[in-house]
Design a protein around this motif. Structure first.
Motif, mmCIF file in Angstrom:
data_model
loop_
_atom_site.group_PDB
_atom_site.id
_atom_site.type_symbol
_atom_site.label_atom_id
_atom_site.label_comp_id
_atom_site.label_asym_id
_atom_site.label_seq_id
_atom_site.Cartn_x
_atom_site.Cartn_y
_atom_site.Cartn_z
ATOM 1 N N TYR A 319 51.776 -7.044 -10.414
ATOM 2 C CA TYR A 319 50.938 -8.160 -9.661
ATOM 3 C C TYR A 319 51.192 -7.699 -8.219
ATOM 4 N N MET A 320 51.768 -6.639 -7.774
ATOM 5 C CA MET A 320 52.086 -6.507 -6.417
ATOM 6 C C MET A 320 50.542 -6.333 -5.586
ATOM 7 N N GLU A 321 50.587 -6.948 -4.495
ATOM 8 C CA GLU A 321 49.393 -6.585 -3.778
ATOM 9 C C GLU A 321 49.090 -5.101 -3.318
ATOM 10 N N GLY A 322 47.935 -4.547 -3.706
ATOM 11 C CA GLY A 322 47.620 -3.178 -3.307
ATOM 12 C C GLY A 322 47.884 -2.173 -4.609
ATOM 13 N N LEU A 323 48.394 -2.590 -5.607
ATOM 14 C CA LEU A 323 48.450 -1.844 -6.686
ATOM 15 C C LEU A 323 47.065 -1.727 -7.266
ATOM 16 N N ASN A 324 46.189 -2.602 -7.358
ATOM 17 C CA ASN A 324 44.996 -2.559 -7.975
ATOM 18 C C ASN A 324 43.835 -3.038 -6.949
ATOM 19 N N LYS A 325 43.125 -2.414 -6.294
ATOM 20 C CA LYS A 325 42.168 -3.297 -5.295
ATOM 21 C C LYS A 325 41.174 -4.283 -6.160
ATOM 22 N N THR A 326 40.997 -4.025 -7.432
ATOM 23 C CA THR A 326 40.077 -4.854 -7.862
ATOM 24 C C THR A 326 40.798 -6.191 -8.376
ATOM 25 N N SER A 327 42.186 -6.157 -8.354
ATOM 26 C CA SER A 327 43.123 -7.409 -8.917
ATOM 27 C C SER A 327 42.663 -8.824 -8.293
ATOM 28 N N ARG A 328 42.369 -9.725 -9.010
ATOM 29 C CA ARG A 328 42.235 -11.058 -8.448
ATOM 30 C C ARG A 328 43.312 -11.861 -8.304
ATOM 31 N N VAL A 329 44.395 -11.599 -9.058
ATOM 32 C CA VAL A 329 45.707 -12.554 -8.850
ATOM 33 C C VAL A 329 46.727 -11.428 -8.279
ATOM 34 N N PHE A 330 47.148 -11.472 -7.327
ATOM 35 C CA PHE A 330 48.321 -10.787 -6.950
ATOM 36 C C PHE A 330 49.358 -11.521 -5.860
ATOM 37 N N ILE A 331 50.542 -10.922 -5.709
ATOM 38 C CA ILE A 331 51.809 -11.328 -4.854
ATOM 39 C C ILE A 331 51.793 -10.360 -3.716
#
Length: 430
Positions: A319-331
């Motif tokens: 869930y780290m920010e930037g791992l998946n550009k389409t991620s809706r939930v991140f840290i």
């Protein structure tokens, strides 16, 4: 008689209550023990973006009871921001501070120290502690660095290459750029698999650094510091910080034993035992299809923070920010949990850990946002206005034709010596 007794008690206790607010005379005044420099210098400091930073005002005259902070991007710039809390009358709620908001809405002054919430790269510059009358006591040269690279346990080859090259990134005859790593944080969870983090900030080593900026080493400074000569060409480069994550496992401290009967009852009721472990419970309701940021209560920049949804851990490796550009939930790197946007399936209990111990439970409720305030520029509003105008024009045209027809019939049955004239809405005799 009762009133006399209460009055005597009040006058006897009142001096004791008042004396509780008197400052102790034997307490050392930290400001009296440190004199302000005769020539204003700046302490160079580097921080990771999205953190909450604190800049202490290390010196001031004893007669000064309130301070004002000034911000300049460059020393001597005409564009200066005044950061004041109007002698403590302005309070900023850090939980509602958003990323990208103006600096004036993300700071607070506490005990003469400047706190900046969710600091961003654009906040880099010079911060000066002084007074409203124009006296200056202490200064900082702040370099905020965004994380450009995150290393995880499963990327062993990349980790090895980075560790081999972390000491020397760029080396020339005049300067050398390298990454300075801090110590590993504590394991962010206990009794289960956790994670440890350490940040690496970009630093430069040179003997040509500006002497007005104080540093731990005379030959080292952050890459974005004003102590670095512009001739080095680092001001517009894509330098940044690095973040390293690794797995860890540590046992929890012993807890009071629970009787078998109580444990069986909790399991029968499907009650989460973590909710009864003494952690604070916070409630928050939020509408769907809008952004939300959760902050762990009591978290500090140097703390190890972790998040769980119910009993499911939210690991940074997923869930780290930037791992998946389409991620809706991140840290993010500041340990905030983001929802972009919130959906109905996000409701539930979220647990946050501080320094390897369970700290708080946030019970998130999500509801449908059934209505919103319409703006005149909305497409729906424009379409409704067009329909109303078309209908009004049509009804007006039909009504005008009916009036003309009525006037014509009326002229057929009255005396021709009194002709009738009709306009758009009425008929009258001449």
């Amino acid at each position: 008689m009762l009133r006399e007794v209460l009055a005597i008690c009040f006058w006897a206790i009142c001096p004791l209550l008042l004396s509780a607010y008197e400052a102790p005379e034997d307490k050392e005044d930290i400001f009296a023990s440190r004199a302000c420099p005769a020539f204003l210098v700046f302490d160079s400091a580097a921080f990771l973006a999205d953190m909450t930073i604190e800049l202490p005002c290390h010196c001031k005259p004893e007669e000064t009871h309130s301070v004002v902070w000034y911000y300049q991007k460059q020393v001597g710039s005409m564009n200066t921001k005044v950061l004041t809390d109007f002698e403590g009358t302005t309070v900023v709620e850090s939980s509602k501070v958003g990323r990208g908001s103006d600096l004036r809405s993300r700071f607070s002054i506490r005990l003469f120290s400047l706190l900046i919430f969710r600091v961003q790269k654009a906040d880099s510059g010079h911060y000066i502690c002084g007074t409203a009358s124009g006296e200056f006591f202490y200064g900082y040269d702040v370099d905020v660095q965004e994380v450009r690279q995150v290393l995880f346990p499963w990327n062993v080859k990349q980790r090895t290459r980075v560790q081999e090259a972390e000491h020397i990134s760029i080396k020339t005859e005049k300067f050398q750029v390298f990454t300075r790593y801090g110590p590993w944080s504590k394991c962010d969870r206990c009794d289960v698999r956790g994670e440890q983090m350490r940040g690496g900030l970009c630093y430069i080593k040179s003997i040509y650094l500006h002497v007005r900026y104080q540093r731990e080493s005379d030959t080292e400074a952050p890459c974005g510091s004003s102590a670095v000569p512009q001739q080095f060409g680092l001001s517009g480069s894509s330098y940044g910080a690095k973040l390293e994550v690794r797995n860890c496992h540590t046992p929890c401290p012993p807890k009071p034993t629970t009787s078998p009967e109580r444990q069986a009852l909790l399991q029968f009721l499907e009650f989460d035992d973590r909710s009864s472990s003494g952690v604070t419970i916070h409630f928050h309701n939020h509408p769907t299809d809008s952004d939300l940021v959760l902050t762990c209560p009591g978290a500090k920049p140097q703390y190890a923070v972790a998040w769980d949804k119910g009993s499911a851990p939210l690991y940074r490796s997923q869930y780290m920010e930037g791992l998946n550009k389409t991620s809706r939930v991140f840290i993010d790197t500041g340990h905030h949990l983001h929802f972009r946007p919130v959906r109905l399936e996000d409701k539930g209990s979220y647990f946050c850990w501080l320094q390897g111990e369970l700290a708080a439970e946030i019970r998130l409720g999500v509801y449908l946002h059934l209505g919103r305030l319409r703006q005149i520029s909305d497409p729906e509003s424009v379409y409704a206005l067009q329909v109303i105008l078309v209908c009004y024009a049509g009804i007006s045209a039909i009504f005008q034709e009916d009036i003309k027809a009525d006037c014509y019939l009326f002229n057929q049955y009255i005396d021709v010596s009194f002709p009738v004239v009709c306009d758009s809405f009425k008929c009258f005799y001449i």
